[in-house]
Design a protein around this motif. Structure first.
Motif, PDB file in Angstrom:
ATOM      1  N   GLU A 148      19.582 -11.687 -22.417  1.00  0.00           N
ATOM      2  CA  GLU A 148      20.037 -11.366 -21.061  1.00  0.00           C
ATOM      3  C   GLU A 148      19.671 -12.446 -20.046  1.00  0.00           C
ATOM      4  N   ALA A 149      19.244 -13.625 -20.517  1.00  0.00           N
ATOM      5  CA  ALA A 149      18.860 -14.698 -19.599  1.00  0.00           C
ATOM      6  C   ALA A 149      20.022 -15.089 -18.692  1.00  0.00           C
ATOM      7  N   GLU A 150      19.715 -15.419 -17.444  1.00  0.00           N
ATOM      8  CA  GLU A 150      20.746 -15.864 -16.507  1.00  0.00           C
ATOM      9  C   GLU A 150      21.322 -17.202 -16.941  1.00  0.00           C
ATOM     10  N   ASN A 151      20.434 -18.112 -17.335  1.00  0.00           N
ATOM     11  CA  ASN A 151      20.848 -19.430 -17.831  1.00  0.00           C
ATOM     12  C   ASN A 151      20.568 -19.484 -19.330  1.00  0.00           C
ATOM     13  N   LYS A 152      21.574 -19.130 -20.115  1.00  0.00           N
ATOM     14  CA  LYS A 152      21.392 -19.048 -21.572  1.00  0.00           C
ATOM     15  C   LYS A 152      21.843 -20.368 -22.196  1.00  0.00           C
ATOM     16  N   GLY A 153      21.011 -21.422 -21.945  1.00  0.00           N
ATOM     17  CA  GLY A 153      21.368 -22.764 -22.392  1.00  0.00           C
ATOM     18  C   GLY A 153      20.586 -23.249 -23.580  1.00  0.00           C
ATOM     19  N   GLY A 154      20.004 -22.311 -24.353  1.00  0.00           N
ATOM     20  CA  GLY A 154      19.321 -22.696 -25.576  1.00  0.00           C
ATOM     21  C   GLY A 154      18.049 -23.489 -25.331  1.00  0.00           C
ATOM     22  N   PHE A 155      17.454 -23.983 -26.429  1.00  0.00           N
ATOM     23  CA  PHE A 155      16.268 -24.824 -26.283  1.00  0.00           C
ATOM     24  C   PHE A 155      16.116 -25.760 -27.470  1.00  0.00           C
ATOM     25  N   ASN A 156      15.513 -26.906 -27.184  1.00  0.00           N
ATOM     26  CA  ASN A 156      15.036 -27.861 -28.180  1.00  0.00           C
ATOM     27  C   ASN A 156      13.514 -27.853 -28.142  1.00  0.00           C
ATOM     28  N   LEU A 157      12.895 -27.842 -29.305  1.00  0.00           N
ATOM     29  CA  LEU A 157      11.440 -27.879 -29.427  1.00  0.00           C
ATOM     30  C   LEU A 157      11.078 -29.092 -30.266  1.00  0.00           C
ATOM     31  N   PHE A 158      10.176 -29.939 -29.762  1.00  0.00           N
ATOM     32  CA  PHE A 158       9.903 -31.238 -30.366  1.00  0.00           C
ATOM     33  C   PHE A 158       8.558 -31.256 -31.085  1.00  0.00           C
ATOM     34  N   GLY A 159       8.524 -31.978 -32.219  1.00  0.00           N
ATOM     35  CA  GLY A 159       7.293 -32.220 -32.947  1.00  0.00           C
ATOM     36  C   GLY A 159       6.716 -33.582 -32.611  1.00  0.00           C
ATOM     37  N   PRO A 160       5.645 -34.007 -33.303  1.00  0.00           N
ATOM     38  CA  PRO A 160       4.947 -35.244 -32.946  1.00  0.00           C
ATOM     39  C   PRO A 160       5.707 -36.525 -33.259  1.00  0.00           C
ATOM     40  N   LYS A 161       6.824 -36.443 -34.001  1.00  0.00           N
ATOM     41  CA  LYS A 161       7.572 -37.647 -34.350  1.00  0.00           C
ATOM     42  C   LYS A 161       8.970 -37.663 -33.744  1.00  0.00           C
ATOM     43  N   PHE A 162       9.156 -36.836 -32.710  1.00  0.00           N
ATOM     44  CA  PHE A 162      10.408 -36.794 -31.946  1.00  0.00           C
ATOM     45  C   PHE A 162      10.044 -36.649 -30.478  1.00  0.00           C
ATOM     46  N   GLY A 163      10.874 -37.163 -29.590  1.00  0.00           N
ATOM     47  CA  GLY A 163      10.650 -36.956 -28.171  1.00  0.00           C
ATOM     48  C   GLY A 163       9.684 -37.954 -27.561  1.00  0.00           C
ATOM     49  N   ASN A 164       8.925 -37.493 -26.560  1.00  0.00           N
ATOM     50  CA  ASN A 164       8.026 -38.376 -25.814  1.00  0.00           C
ATOM     51  C   ASN A 164       6.556 -38.060 -25.975  1.00  0.00           C
ATOM     52  N   TYR A 165       6.230 -36.927 -26.629  1.00  0.00           N
ATOM     53  CA  TYR A 165       4.836 -36.512 -26.716  1.00  0.00           C
ATOM     54  C   TYR A 165       4.454 -36.280 -28.172  1.00  0.00           C
ATOM     55  N   GLU A 166       3.349 -36.870 -28.578  1.00  0.00           N
ATOM     56  CA  GLU A 166       2.927 -36.840 -29.974  1.00  0.00           C
ATOM     57  C   GLU A 166       2.143 -35.566 -30.264  1.00  0.00           C
ATOM     58  N   GLN A 167       2.867 -34.439 -30.311  1.00  0.00           N
ATOM     59  CA  GLN A 167       2.220 -33.156 -30.532  1.00  0.00           C
ATOM     60  C   GLN A 167       3.230 -32.135 -31.025  1.00  0.00           C
ATOM     61  N   GLY A 168       2.703 -31.039 -31.582  1.00  0.00           N
ATOM     62  CA  GLY A 168       3.506 -29.877 -31.884  1.00  0.00           C
ATOM     63  C   GLY A 168       3.305 -28.852 -30.784  1.00  0.00           C
ATOM     64  N   ILE A 169       3.010 -27.602 -31.178  1.00  0.00           N
ATOM     65  CA  ILE A 169       2.701 -26.554 -30.204  1.00  0.00           C
ATOM     66  C   ILE A 169       1.190 -26.448 -30.130  1.00  0.00           C
ATOM     67  N   GLN A 170       0.646 -26.735 -28.983  1.00  0.00           N
ATOM     68  CA  GLN A 170      -0.806 -26.776 -28.832  1.00  0.00           C
ATOM     69  C   GLN A 170      -1.320 -25.514 -28.177  1.00  0.00           C
ATOM     70  N   LEU A 171      -2.332 -24.918 -28.819  1.00  0.00           N
ATOM     71  CA  LEU A 171      -2.978 -23.705 -28.313  1.00  0.00           C
ATOM     72  C   LEU A 171      -4.427 -24.033 -28.003  1.00  0.00           C
ATOM     73  N   THR A 172      -4.862 -23.711 -26.781  1.00  0.00           N
ATOM     74  CA  THR A 172      -6.262 -23.869 -26.390  1.00  0.00           C
ATOM     75  C   THR A 172      -6.768 -22.539 -25.847  1.00  0.00           C
ATOM     76  N   VAL A 173      -7.902 -22.092 -26.378  1.00  0.00           N
ATOM     77  CA  VAL A 173      -8.518 -20.841 -25.910  1.00  0.00           C
ATOM     78  C   VAL A 173      -9.933 -21.141 -25.472  1.00  0.00           C
ATOM     79  N   GLU A 174     -10.287 -20.700 -24.277  1.00  0.00           N
ATOM     80  CA  GLU A 174     -11.656 -20.856 -23.763  1.00  0.00           C
ATOM     81  C   GLU A 174     -12.311 -19.488 -23.676  1.00  0.00           C
ATOM     82  N   THR A 175     -13.588 -19.429 -24.049  1.00  0.00           N
ATOM     83  CA  THR A 175     -14.343 -18.172 -24.046  1.00  0.00           C
ATOM     84  C   THR A 175     -15.499 -18.244 -23.080  1.00  0.00           C
TER      85      THR A 175
END
Length: 304
Positions: free
Chosen positions: A277-304
């Motif tokens: 039901e998104a207003e702008n349903k334009g899909g998405f691209n998700l990049f890994g460390p060997k594509f795009g501009n940032y050398e990373q996957g999905i980064q999770l940081t948790v502080e306690t």
């Protein structure tokens, strides 16, 4: 295409000083075509041999070019470039772990669940994974090698190991990923509402302005056509006791870190997608460390 990555430190200062000269930039441009000796460089630059040799030495000192002895009419020194690009990372990589924080960088192909609608596909470092525009490709055994993942709408869900120490509570959680919209080839005016959920709770929706292409991403392989998607934007979703934030901007206080009940589960669920039901349903691209501009996957940081 080989890149030299620099952090904002003394090495970066030395390299940037070395290239802050039009003659040295021209030397790098000439060497990107083919190796040259100093005589050839001096002739093409219309500079004295001594001036050219000094400029070559400055580029050698910061290891942007290398020199080797090549047999010819006697032995001569030939200069060659070491890198195609210089990248200065101005953001701080959150890789240091202490006893009050844990950090995981998840490969984009390690999703636990997905719901996929064409246009869609998985791309590895050297080729497509499975058939393009076929949701069944998202169940290929080779999906774990994906470096680019895209779909028109739907989602991917990841399950991160919960490393919160027993008896403690999380103070904040952050998810960082490189993302953009998804259009045929690429399209700069193509908004898309991309949402992140953490443990089933909506962390916020970011409207990507574009499917970025036409100019190669720093890490994007050379075989991938420049008229296709090239890179995204690095976005950060964070939830604290005060509410939800995107890139430091508060989105809502209706969901807080307490609502996630992180301490009750062996894993932390991170879902990225575009709502039906998104207003702008334009899909998405998700990049890994060997594509795009940032050398990373999905980064999770948790502080306690």
């Amino acid at each position: 295409m080989k890149s030299k990555h620099l952090s904002p430190d003394e090495e970066a200062v030395k390299v940037l000083k070395a290239v802050a000269n039009k003659h040295r930039l021209e030397i790098l441009r000439l060497l990107s075509v083919r190796p040259h000796n100093v005589n050839e460089l001096a002739a093409k630059l219309n500079l004295p041999f001594s001036t050219t040799a000094t400029n070559v030495k400055k580029l050698e000192d910061v290891e942007l070019i290398s020199t080797e002895l090549v047999p010819g009419r006697g032995t001569q020194k030939v200069n060659a470039k070491n890198y195609d690009r210089i990248i200065v990372d101005l953001f701080e990589k959150e890789t240091e772990i202490n006893d009050k924080q844990f950090f995981i960088d998840m490969p984009i192909g390690e999703y636990f669940d997905c719901k996929v609608h064409p246009n869609c596909g998985l791309v590895g470092e050297k080729s497509y994974i499975g058939m393009q525009d076929d949701p069944r490709a998202f169940y290929e055994p080779g999906r774990k090698e994906a470096q680019l993942l895209f779909m028109r709408h739907g989602y991917v869900e990841y399950r991160f190991q919960n490393k919160i120490p027993y008896g403690t509570k999380a103070k904040e959680i952050e998810v960082a990923a490189e993302l953009c919209s998804e259009a045929p080839n690429h399209k700069l005016d193509w908004p898309s509402d991309i949402t992140v959920w953490i443990n089933g709770k909506e962390a916020g929706t970011w409207t990507s302005p574009s499917d970025f292409g036409g100019e190669r991403g720093f890490l994007t392989p050379s075989w991938w056509h420049t008229n296709y998607t090239q890179y995204g934007m690095l976005k950060r979703w964070r939830i604290t006791s005060e509410g939800c934030f995107i890139d430091g901007n508060k989105i809502t206080d209706k969901v807080t870190i307490k609502d996630l009940e992180l301490e009750k589960h062996p894993f932390i669920s991170i879902k990225i997608g575009v709502k039906d039901e998104a207003e702008n349903k334009g899909g998405f691209n998700l990049f890994g460390p060997k594509f795009g501009n940032y050398e990373q996957g999905i980064q999770l940081t948790v502080e306690t």
